[in-house]
Structures are given as C-alpha cells and as structure tokens.
Design a protein around this motif. Sequence first.
Motif, PDB file in Angstrom:
ATOM      1  N   HIS A  48      58.812  43.755  41.950  1.00  0.00           N
ATOM      2  CA  HIS A  48      59.712  43.083  41.016  1.00  0.00           C
ATOM      3  C   HIS A  48      59.034  42.221  39.953  1.00  0.00           C
ATOM      4  N   ALA A  49      57.744  41.984  40.086  1.00  0.00           N
ATOM      5  CA  ALA A  49      57.082  41.062  39.164  1.00  0.00           C
ATOM      6  C   ALA A  49      57.152  41.533  37.709  1.00  0.00           C
ATOM      7  N   ALA A  50      56.898  42.808  37.483  1.00  0.00           N
ATOM      8  CA  ALA A  50      56.839  43.301  36.102  1.00  0.00           C
ATOM      9  C   ALA A  50      58.148  43.038  35.363  1.00  0.00           C
ATOM     10  N   ARG A  51      59.261  43.386  35.990  1.00  0.00           N
ATOM     11  CA  ARG A  51      60.549  43.197  35.322  1.00  0.00           C
ATOM     12  C   ARG A  51      60.904  41.717  35.219  1.00  0.00           C
ATOM     13  N   LEU A  52      60.641  40.972  36.289  1.00  0.00           N
ATOM     14  CA  LEU A  52      60.960  39.546  36.294  1.00  0.00           C
ATOM     15  C   LEU A  52      60.245  38.819  35.159  1.00  0.00           C
ATOM     16  N   PHE A  53      58.954  39.068  35.026  1.00  0.00           N
ATOM     17  CA  PHE A  53      58.192  38.343  34.016  1.00  0.00           C
ATOM     18  C   PHE A  53      58.444  38.892  32.612  1.00  0.00           C
ATOM     19  N   ARG A 105      49.370  44.397  26.667  1.00  0.00           N
ATOM     20  CA  ARG A 105      50.516  43.995  27.479  1.00  0.00           C
ATOM     21  C   ARG A 105      50.890  42.557  27.130  1.00  0.00           C
ATOM     22  N   SER A 106      52.041  42.121  27.646  1.00  0.00           N
ATOM     23  CA  SER A 106      52.490  40.753  27.408  1.00  0.00           C
ATOM     24  C   SER A 106      51.543  39.755  28.070  1.00  0.00           C
ATOM     25  N   ARG A 107      50.977  38.879  27.275  1.00  0.00           N
ATOM     26  CA  ARG A 107      50.081  37.859  27.813  1.00  0.00           C
ATOM     27  C   ARG A 107      50.830  36.875  28.695  1.00  0.00           C
ATOM     28  N   LEU A 108      52.045  36.512  28.292  1.00  0.00           N
ATOM     29  CA  LEU A 108      52.815  35.567  29.087  1.00  0.00           C
ATOM     30  C   LEU A 108      53.160  36.163  30.450  1.00  0.00           C
ATOM     31  N   ALA A 109      53.598  37.404  30.481  1.00  0.00           N
ATOM     32  CA  ALA A 109      53.889  38.061  31.754  1.00  0.00           C
ATOM     33  C   ALA A 109      52.642  38.143  32.611  1.00  0.00           C
ATOM     34  N   ALA A 110      51.489  38.343  31.973  1.00  0.00           N
ATOM     35  CA  ALA A 110      50.234  38.447  32.721  1.00  0.00           C
ATOM     36  C   ALA A 110      49.856  37.130  33.380  1.00  0.00           C
ATOM     37  N   ILE A 111      49.991  36.006  32.647  1.00  0.00           N
ATOM     38  CA  ILE A 111      49.627  34.734  33.270  1.00  0.00           C
ATOM     39  C   ILE A 111      50.637  34.343  34.343  1.00  0.00           C
ATOM     40  N   ALA A 112      51.896  34.754  34.165  1.00  0.00           N
ATOM     41  CA  ALA A 112      52.904  34.468  35.186  1.00  0.00           C
ATOM     42  C   ALA A 112      52.536  35.150  36.495  1.00  0.00           C
ATOM     43  N   ARG A 113      52.159  36.415  36.396  1.00  0.00           N
ATOM     44  CA  ARG A 113      51.779  37.136  37.614  1.00  0.00           C
ATOM     45  C   ARG A 113      50.505  36.548  38.222  1.00  0.00           C
ATOM     46  N   ALA A 114      49.537  36.202  37.384  1.00  0.00           N
ATOM     47  CA  ALA A 114      48.299  35.612  37.880  1.00  0.00           C
ATOM     48  C   ALA A 114      48.570  34.306  38.619  1.00  0.00           C
ATOM     49  N   TYR A 115      49.495  33.521  38.118  1.00  0.00           N
ATOM     50  CA  TYR A 115      49.877  32.249  38.748  1.00  0.00           C
ATOM     51  C   TYR A 115      50.407  32.501  40.156  1.00  0.00           C
ATOM     52  N   VAL A 116      51.329  33.461  40.276  1.00  0.00           N
ATOM     53  CA  VAL A 116      51.932  33.752  41.578  1.00  0.00           C
ATOM     54  C   VAL A 116      50.907  34.339  42.531  1.00  0.00           C
ATOM     55  N   GLU A 117      50.078  35.237  42.051  1.00  0.00           N
ATOM     56  CA  GLU A 117      49.068  35.844  42.917  1.00  0.00           C
ATOM     57  C   GLU A 117      48.070  34.808  43.417  1.00  0.00           C
TER      58      GLU A 117
END
Length: 232
Positions: A207-212, A92-104
């Motif tokens: 919405h996180a998946a699409r946003l990131f 999966r996208s690493r950047l999208a993953a860290i973005a979600r981790a940041y918000v969580e």
Amino acid sequence: MADAPVRTAREHYHHGSLREAMIAAAEEVLAERGLGGFTLRECARRAGVSPAAPAHHFGNLTGLLTAIATLGFDDLATAMEAAVAAAQAERRSRLAAIARAYVETALANPGRFRVVFGQREMDRQDPAFRAAATRAFSILVREVRLSRGLAPPSSQQEKPAPEVLAPDLPEVLLAWSAVHGFATLLIDGALDFLAANGSRETLLEAHAARLFALLASALSAGEGLAKTAARD
C-alpha cells in the motif's frame, strides 16, 4: 523474563569503544523492554561495566537517550537523502520516496525510532542532536516545498524560523503527520489485522506506493486551493 546474560567488557567493546558498546546495549534493552523498562544500570550491566562507567561519555540516562535519538535522526536524514537521489534518477516522486524511506527506517529500528519521538527526557540543546534533528526536518521542508512547485529554503543549515516556515506549515504538518502516523501504527501492530500474513513489511509493500502518491497529490492540490483562497 530472565535477564539477558552479561557480556564482559572485552566481549562488548574489544575495540575500545565504550560509547558504542553502551549504545548497542541500550538498543538491546529498548528492543526487549521498550522505554518503560529502560535504565542506565541495565544498559551498563549488558555492556559488562559498572553503573558508574558510562558517566564519562553520557553523564546520565538523559545523555544516553540523547545520543540514541541523534543516531535516529541521522538514520532518517541519510535514508531520505538516499531516497531522493534514487527517485530523481528514476524520475519518481521525491516526496513519496522520502515518505517510504521514513517508514522503512522506523520499521528497521523501532526502538531507536521511539526514542527519537518519545516522551523521555533528553538534552534537546545538545549540538549534535540539534544538527541531526535540523538536517532531517530541513529535508522534509525542502521536499514539501518542491512537491508544491516552490523553491527550496535558501539554507538548510538551520531550522527554518517560524515566520519563514509559516506559509508552508500546514503542508509540512500534513506530510509529517501522515507518514509518522503510518509508521507508528505499523510499529505498534495496530494494522496487523490488515495484513493477511501478519507482516508489516508486506503491508507497507502493498500500500505504500498509492498511499504516498495520494499524499503528494494532496499537497499539490493544496497549493491550488491556497492560491484560490488568496484571490478570494
């Protein structure tokens, strides 16, 4: 609001860790009152010690806030690195993953998150604070560069110098602003009206998946635009 009951020193740090007890008490105060109602005296009261006792570990309120902010940066860095490992294993996208981790991470402990990026005074020259902040920021820079098909920085032991970071700065600022802004809007409740059941976690999930993914796509597109501009 009635004051929270005072816990005795034995109840609060029977393992002998006044430092941990003070941080735990401080985060209780943050959760209930926010930074505006945060005082060293109240933290000491909840830890069941005298107002002078915390000086041994923290010196003053600035020292306590610095310790909490250091933990906050460590939380972010640890969560982002774990997200990178999972994303890489699942392609999966690493950047999208860290973005979600940041918000969580922000949603899991909003009081600590507010200290990390708040306006209260802290010791930004403290070695532990600097190391934690540098680690978190370096992960962001690394993943932004990788998302653009570029090599990561040669060293992540120190924060990139301004002249080294300059070519990546617009992309780093875009990524950080988008993710941090989303996290802050969720914490502040500004997006609650968009959640049918008022759950911020549900809104994030929906919405996180699409946003990131859009963020990662924008950074990739930005690399092409930058090359076009350079040729012109």
